[in-house]
Enzyme design. Sequence first.
Site, PDB file in Angstrom:
ATOM      1  N   GLY A 160       0.579  -1.402  -0.496  1.00  0.00           N
ATOM      2  CA  GLY A 160      -0.028  -0.131  -0.425  1.00  0.00           C
ATOM      3  C   GLY A 160       0.691   1.059  -0.086  1.00  0.00           C
ATOM      4  O   GLY A 160       2.011   1.113   0.475  1.00  0.00           O
ATOM      5  N   CYS A 161      -0.043   2.543  -0.216  1.00  0.00           N
ATOM      6  CA  CYS A 161       0.775   3.307  -0.295  1.00  0.00           C
ATOM      7  C   CYS A 161       1.461   4.368   0.517  1.00  0.00           C
ATOM      8  O   CYS A 161       2.208   4.794   1.106  1.00  0.00           O
ATOM      9  CB  CYS A 161       0.213   4.764  -1.248  1.00  0.00           C
ATOM     10  SG  CYS A 161      -1.497   5.165  -0.404  1.00  0.00           S
ATOM     11  N   PHE A 162       0.547   4.133   1.891  1.00  0.00           N
ATOM     12  CA  PHE A 162       1.147   4.698   2.953  1.00  0.00           C
ATOM     13  C   PHE A 162       2.020   3.433   3.147  1.00  0.00           C
ATOM     14  O   PHE A 162       3.184   4.093   4.120  1.00  0.00           O
ATOM     15  CB  PHE A 162      -0.641   5.103   4.219  1.00  0.00           C
ATOM     16  CG  PHE A 162      -1.278   5.625   3.780  1.00  0.00           C
ATOM     17  CD1 PHE A 162      -0.794   7.007   4.398  1.00  0.00           C
ATOM     18  CD2 PHE A 162      -2.383   5.839   3.679  1.00  0.00           C
ATOM     19  CE1 PHE A 162      -0.886   8.215   4.244  1.00  0.00           C
ATOM     20  CE2 PHE A 162      -2.812   7.629   4.099  1.00  0.00           C
ATOM     21  CZ  PHE A 162      -3.563   7.930   3.910  1.00  0.00           C
ATOM     22  N   THR A 165       5.261   4.463   1.977  1.00  0.00           N
ATOM     23  CA  THR A 165       6.150   5.447   2.989  1.00  0.00           C
ATOM     24  C   THR A 165       6.567   5.281   4.375  1.00  0.00           C
ATOM     25  O   THR A 165       7.714   5.611   3.841  1.00  0.00           O
ATOM     26  CB  THR A 165       5.365   6.918   2.868  1.00  0.00           C
ATOM     27  OG1 THR A 165       4.884   6.521   1.169  1.00  0.00           O
ATOM     28  CG2 THR A 165       5.917   7.797   3.213  1.00  0.00           C
TER      29      THR A 165
END
Length: 357
Positions: A160-162, A165
């Site tokens: 996932g993107c979160f 990061t």
Amino acid sequence: MHGGVLMSATKPIRAAIVGSTGYGGVELIRLLQSHPNVDVTSVISSSTAGAPIAEGFPHLTEIRTDLLDGLDIGLIRDKADVVFLATPHGVSIKLAPDFLDAGLKVIDLSGDFRLKSGETYKQWYKHEPADPALVERAVYGLSEVYGDQVAKTDFVSNPGCFTTTSLLGLYPAVKAGWIDPNSIIIDAKSGVSGAGRGLNLSSHYSEINENFKAYKVNKHQHTPEIEQVLSEAAGRPVVTTFTTHLVPMTRGIMATMYANVTEKRTNAEFVELYRRFYEGRRFVRVRPEGQWPATKEVYGTNYCDIGFSVDERTGRVTIISVTDNLVKGAAGQAIQNLNLQMGWDETLGLQFTPVYP
């Protein structure tokens, strides 16, 4: 249809994109135009099959004039070597087995195969989990951590993107034992594209413009994904406090993370630790001491930029990590994983300078 403009001695592989009218799918189309070793041979949308993709996305007029295909497993099998599943959660569970059985490489951008526990998946995603054997087969595609495993598999579950990061910002310190993993607080902000292209009140212009709000507090589905990887890094169960916010910008994620330092450390030591850990991995850029990244500095690229500040007064470190949620947080990392699967340079087709300002 040719996905790249650069000449290559390697015979291009054929790629299909399922879910090609969402933000992640459209970003895959954009990025793959610059890949010298990939031809996009099928763009699939069950809702708009038979229509030119430029009809809904005029910015693709010059680079894509083909009609969108419907979801036909046999057709895709005949036209592709790899399939990207840029589908909503719960859809890839049904599609991935057929594509794998057909001998295709599969890179899934949804959350359907990220969590190893079926019960955890059901709790956070509210769908029935996939076959445990298939979940076990899927390699978690955090490229900078699991790249060696990605290179040996035909089935990748893109993070996932979160999660990407946050984990890139936390993993080296947790792995080295420099921070107490159960003291971690993740304060993350995302641009509106992270919510997808579907219409909903939270992303309505009048709701988000000149506004800044938290959402899914203590309930975001990326929470167990972060904890799963950090638990592996720490060698024991890890729980975190993870809060997400929506900010009035289109792209970008900033994760500001706090943790207790286990021993006295300096900013310079953190910089050195991370530079050693990510040595040779060109998409993670560790900032020098006293510099902290901003989302605009990775806009439109596959970079993750990381900075640090150790607070001797509190005994905590602040780690700031930024990505473009549609590139490193989705389509770009998927292509990076394809490069690893194919034994190519992981930067192939992804060497973009950030769009600035």
